[in-house]
Structure formats: C-alpha cells, structure tokens
Scaffold this motif. Structure first.
Motif, PDB file in Angstrom:
ATOM      1  N   ALA A   1       0.817  -1.226   0.000  1.00 11.74           N
ATOM      2  CA  ALA A   1       0.000   0.000   0.000  1.00 11.74           C
ATOM      3  C   ALA A   1       0.844   1.266   0.000  1.00 11.74           C
ATOM      4  CB  ALA A   1      -0.943  -0.001   1.197  1.00 11.74           C
ATOM      5  N   SER A   2       1.933   1.272   0.741  1.00 10.14           N
ATOM      6  CA  SER A   2       2.727   2.491   0.894  1.00 10.14           C
ATOM      7  C   SER A   2       3.432   2.919  -0.389  1.00 10.14           C
ATOM      8  CB  SER A   2       3.761   2.315   2.008  1.00 10.14           C
ATOM      9  OG  SER A   2       4.642   1.251   1.679  1.00 10.14           O
TER      10      SER A   2
ATOM     11  N   LEU B   1      -9.963  -1.593   4.043  1.00 13.10           N
ATOM     12  CA  LEU B   1      -9.152  -1.043   2.962  1.00 13.10           C
ATOM     13  C   LEU B   1      -8.729   0.381   3.259  1.00 13.10           C
ATOM     14  CD1 LEU B   1      -8.047  -1.102   0.025  1.00 13.10           C
ATOM     15  CD2 LEU B   1     -10.307  -0.315  -0.723  1.00 13.10           C
ATOM     16  N   PHE B   2      -9.649   1.198   3.745  1.00 12.30           N
ATOM     17  CA  PHE B   2      -9.330   2.599   4.011  1.00 12.30           C
ATOM     18  C   PHE B   2      -8.336   2.742   5.163  1.00 12.30           C
ATOM     19  CE2 PHE B   2     -13.787   3.355   2.216  1.00 12.30           C
ATOM     20  CZ  PHE B   2     -13.289   3.465   0.936  1.00 12.30           C
ATOM     21  N   SER B   3      -8.386   1.848   6.119  1.00 12.09           N
ATOM     22  CA  SER B   3      -7.405   1.887   7.210  1.00 12.09           C
ATOM     23  C   SER B   3      -6.007   1.565   6.688  1.00 12.09           C
ATOM     24  CB  SER B   3      -7.799   0.906   8.317  1.00 12.09           C
ATOM     25  OG  SER B   3      -7.699  -0.439   7.865  1.00 12.09           O
ATOM     26  N   ILE B   4      -5.938   0.693   5.666  1.00 13.18           N
ATOM     27  CA  ILE B   4      -4.650   0.368   5.045  1.00 13.18           C
ATOM     28  C   ILE B   4      -4.154   1.538   4.197  1.00 13.18           C
ATOM     29  CG2 ILE B   4      -3.540  -1.123   3.330  1.00 13.18           C
ATOM     30  CD1 ILE B   4      -5.397  -3.375   4.276  1.00 13.18           C
TER      31      ILE B   4
ATOM     32  N   ALA C   1      -0.897   5.157   2.528  1.00 15.79           N
ATOM     33  CA  ALA C   1      -0.527   5.283   1.105  1.00 15.79           C
ATOM     34  C   ALA C   1      -0.284   6.743   0.755  1.00 15.79           C
ATOM     35  CB  ALA C   1      -1.616   4.680   0.229  1.00 15.79           C
ATOM     36  N   ARG C   2       0.800   7.313   1.234  1.00 13.70           N
ATOM     37  CA  ARG C   2       1.077   8.741   1.070  1.00 13.70           C
ATOM     38  C   ARG C   2       1.371   9.145  -0.365  1.00 13.70           C
ATOM     39  NH1 ARG C   2      -0.445  11.335   5.776  1.00 13.70           N
ATOM     40  NH2 ARG C   2      -0.340   9.755   7.428  1.00 13.70           N
TER      41      ARG C   2
ATOM     42  N   GLN D   1      -6.252  11.950   4.749  1.00 15.54           N
ATOM     43  CA  GLN D   1      -4.903  11.516   5.116  1.00 15.54           C
ATOM     44  C   GLN D   1      -3.992  11.371   3.895  1.00 15.54           C
ATOM     45  OE1 GLN D   1      -3.972  11.129   8.359  1.00 15.54           O
ATOM     46  NE2 GLN D   1      -6.053  11.843   8.846  1.00 15.54           N
ATOM     47  N   LEU D   2      -4.560  11.527   2.691  1.00 12.32           N
ATOM     48  CA  LEU D   2      -3.782  11.334   1.471  1.00 12.32           C
ATOM     49  C   LEU D   2      -3.379  12.692   0.901  1.00 12.32           C
ATOM     50  CD1 LEU D   2      -5.964   8.532  -0.186  1.00 12.32           C
ATOM     51  CD2 LEU D   2      -3.970   8.273   1.296  1.00 12.32           C
TER      52      LEU D   2
END
Length: 467
Positions: free
Chosen positions: A338-339, A359-362, A366-367, A393-394
């Motif tokens: 993810a990252s 999925l959203f917590s993972i 994913a910056r 957060q993205l």
C-alpha cells in the motif's frame, strides 16, 4: 460508345424540368479507380518526372481535422501496374503528414497502414526493394492492425514470406517499437512477431476466431516470450465466454530474461501458482499490473488471496488494477504494498462496508496515492465516512472514481464536504449513480466533477454534468 459496350461505363438519362439530360458514369467506383491508375502509370512510364507526378497525387488526398487519407485503390492499382511509383507514394505521404502538423511517428502507419501494405503487396516488390523503403520510415512508430481485415491478411503474408531470408534486425517491421493488434487470424501472429525484434510495447485484443486452436495460442505465446526488448504487454480477451488459458505464456516468461515493466491481462484463465512464479521473476522490474476477469474467468476469494499475496514481492509496483476479482475478506493482503502505490483500482471486487473500512485503514499509509478507483462496489453511509477520513490523510490524491456505487443524497453530501476542502483532488467521477437526488446535486454544485457519456437509463449523469 465502346465503354458502354464492354460494360465499364453506363449512360444514364434523367428528366430535369421539361428536358431530358444524359450522363455517363462508371458501373462501379473500382473501374474508375483502375482507369485513373492506368493513366497515372502511363504518365510515369512516359517520363512525366517526379515533380509533376507528385503534383498529380494532390488530387487523391483527402484531409480531415485529425488525419489525412489517400485514394487507396487508385494508388494500390497504380503500384501493381508500375512498381517504381511505390517509393514516390510513400515519400509523398510522409511529406503531407509532416506539413500538416500530424505526429508522423504516431500517425503515418496508424492512419494509412492498409494503404502502405496494399501498395507494397500490389507492387510484388522483392526483399531488397522492400529494404530500400525502410529508411523512409521514422526510427520508432506505432503500428495498429486489425488482422481480421480481408485486405490486410494477403498483404502481410506476402511481405512476411518475402522477408523470411532477411536477418531479423533488418526486417520490414524491425523498426517497430509499438504494435497494437486486433486478432482474428491467429496463425499470422507468430510469423509477424519474428519480424519485430525491437518491439517494446505489444497490445493484443484476441477475438473469437472460428478456427482458433490451442496450438495457435502456444505458437503465439512462444513468439511473445522471445521478444527480448519487450517492456509492456497488454492482452485482452474480447469475448469473455471463450475461456483462453495463458498459463503456458506465464511459464515461458518466467523462464526468460525479459523484464516487463507493465502487464495488463484482461479476461483470461491461469494457474495461480504459475502466476506467482511469473510475478516473482519480475519483482525488480514490474511497475504496473492490471488483472481483470469476466463472469467466466473471475477468481474466487481463495485464488485471489494467493495472487494478491504474490504481489507483495513487487518492489517497484506503483500501479495496481484489479477488476471483477472477488477479493472480499482478503483485502488485508494489500497492506505490504500500500505504501508504494500511486494508482489503485479495485473495480467490481465485491467490497462491502466491512472490507471497505479495512481497505481505508490500510490506505491511510498510502502517502503516494494519486488515483483511486472503487467503482462498482457498494457504498453505505458508514463506508463514505471512512472514505472521507481516508482522503483527508492522502496528501497528493488527485483523482477519485466512484461510478455505479449506489450513492444517495446523504452519501453524496458527505463526500461533497470533503471535496470542498481537498484542494489536491482535481477530478471526481460520480457517473451512473441514479440514487443521487436534488439534495445531493445541490451539495455537489460547483465542484469539479467528471461524468462519462450517459446512457438512456442513466439520466442523473446529465444532471450532474450540468452542475
């Protein structure tokens, strides 16, 4: 009149007002094209000169805003009558494209491939004469073919036969970097691929061929695996009800030194263990992968879990697209990669509230994520709340697609609040969501929305595109 007597032309009589008028016309345009070609060939043979001959060609060129087209049959017939004009035709074609600001490398064969092949075929040029034409072509170009076209098959077979004795690095198609093919005649493909030694990008759409056999497919797979410079491979099974298995192709690539960077496989069956062996072989090179199934070829959760686990070895992977994969509860397997993702598409993957939350917590980590496509999955109010929290957060997210996700006034309003404050998000696709009513459209008004061409069953798209 002799022409009428032999059946080439006919005389027509029409009444206009009170008068009868007569006119002469060819019975078919092919007769007209052939007569013009005979006249052109005669002028060339009589020594009209290249300059004046080129000026005559201007009468057989037709322009559109995006391309240029030539009178194909006139030029084809002329090449058959007088082979020496083939080189003049190709030179003139390239000059026209250059003068009118077309991208020659992308346009000249893409637009006029039938014309070029027909000219060379009609001329019955030798291998040396064909080689003399190659310096005219750009260093790299894009060849787009439909191998179901009746006019192309004999031309290609002839040319490939001519070049059998020519070294591969000097073959007619040796200069090609990009090859896009719609295949209906599979036996031709392995022969063609032997002439494309420098190919870097190959895109094939496989049609349902009436005489397609496993042997034909295996020969094509073997030819593909020998393209040592290949970087991008795109195979698409146009007919999902025909089950093509590409396990042998994956085995062959796993045994070669080919280092693919982009792989796109749509609508095929394969052995999951062999797929993971294939992926591990590309662990240091693969940047983007797309795997999509159909109703007859989609993977079940257990198999999908194994494939996603295999993706974790891809160190450079930045783009992942899965379509019609029942990943369900195995979404957590995406955590290791993810990252590093910049583009993630999970379309029609049967993701519901619980899986979407996970999925959203993972994806909170994913910056680098710029594009997110979750179309054709079911969104509830809670799912939308979790998505909004994730989007905040993205830092570099630019594109979001939620088409056909069952959005309502409430979910659209929740998303709208996030879109207003998320300056990096430049494109949001909410097409095919008829559940969005007046309140949802009011909340979305003034935002940058991208909606696809509406169908007659999807009036909401029209309303959204007018906001």
């Amino acid at each position: 009149m002799l022409g009428c007597q032999v059946g080439i032309i006919s005389k027509l009589r029409k009444r206009r007002s009170l008068k009868m008028t007569s006119s002469v016309t060819f019975l078919h345009s092919t007769f007209q094209d052939f007569c013009i070609a005979v006249h052109l060939a005669h002028l060339f043979h009589e020594g009209i000169g290249k300059k004046k001959f080129t000026e005559l060609l201007e009468k057989f060129v037709f322009f559109t805003p995006d391309s240029v087209n030539f009178a194909e049959f006139v030029l084809g017939f002329c090449c058959g009558i007088e082979p020496k004009v083939t080189k003049i035709f190709i030179e003139y074609n390239l000059e026209v494209l250059a003068k009118h600001s077309f991208d020659t490398k992308e346009m000249f064969l893409h637009t006029n491939i039938t014309l070029y092949l027909r000219q060379i075929f009609e001329s019955q040029l030798s291998s040396q004469q064909c080689l003399d034409l190659i310096p005219l072509f750009p260093d790299t170009c894009n060849l787009s073919l439909t191998i179901m076209h009746h006019k192309l098959i004999p031309s290609l077979l002839y040319l490939l036969k001519v070049f059998e004795s020519v070294p591969m690095d000097k073959g007619l198609f040796s200069y090609l970097k990009v090859l896009e093919i719609t295949i209906g005649y599979l036996p031709l493909i392995p022969i063609l691929l032997t002439q494309t030694i420098n190919l870097e990008h190959c895109e094939m759409i496989i049609n349902k061929g009436p005489k397609t056999t496993n042997t034909d497919l295996d020969l094509m797979y073997t030819a593909l695996s020998k393209l040592v410079n290949l970087k991008r491979l795109h195979l698409k099974n146009r007919y999902g009800n025909v089950k093509y298995d590409i396990t042998n192709l994956l085995c062959l690539f796993a045994q070669t030194s080919v280092r693919l960077t982009h792989v796109r496989l749509e609508g095929f069956l394969y052995d999951v263990k062999i797929m993971n062996t294939f992926l591990s072989k590309l662990s240091g090179s693969l940047i983007a992968i797309t795997l999509s199934g159909t109703l007859n070829t989609q993977l079940q959760p257990a198999s999908a879990s194994e494939v996603i686990r295999g993706l974790s070895v891809l160190k450079k992977l930045s783009m992942l697209e899965l379509g019609a994969y029942k990943i369900g509860n195995v979404v957590k397997k995406l955590k290791p990669i993810a990252s590093q993702l910049e583009h993630l598409a999970l379309v029609q993957c049967e993701l519901h509230e619980g899986q979407l939350k996970e999925l959203f917590s993972i994806l909170n980590r994913a910056r680098r994520l710029k594009r997110l496509n979750l179309s054709r999955n079911g969104f509830t109010v809670n799912s939308m709340i979790h998505l909004v929290e994730c989007l905040r957060q993205l830092p570099v997210i630019q594109e979001l697609s939620l088409t056909n996700t069952g959005l309502t006034d409430e979910t659209a309003s929740i998303l709208a609040e996030c879109l207003k404050e998320k300056s990096s998000l430049r494109s949001t696709n909410l097409g095919s969501n008829p559940g969005i009513g007046p309140n949802g459209r009011a909340a979305l008004k003034g935002l940058s929305l991208l909606c696809p061409e509406p169908s007659i069953y999807d009036r909401i798209t029209i309303q959204l595109s007018n906001i």
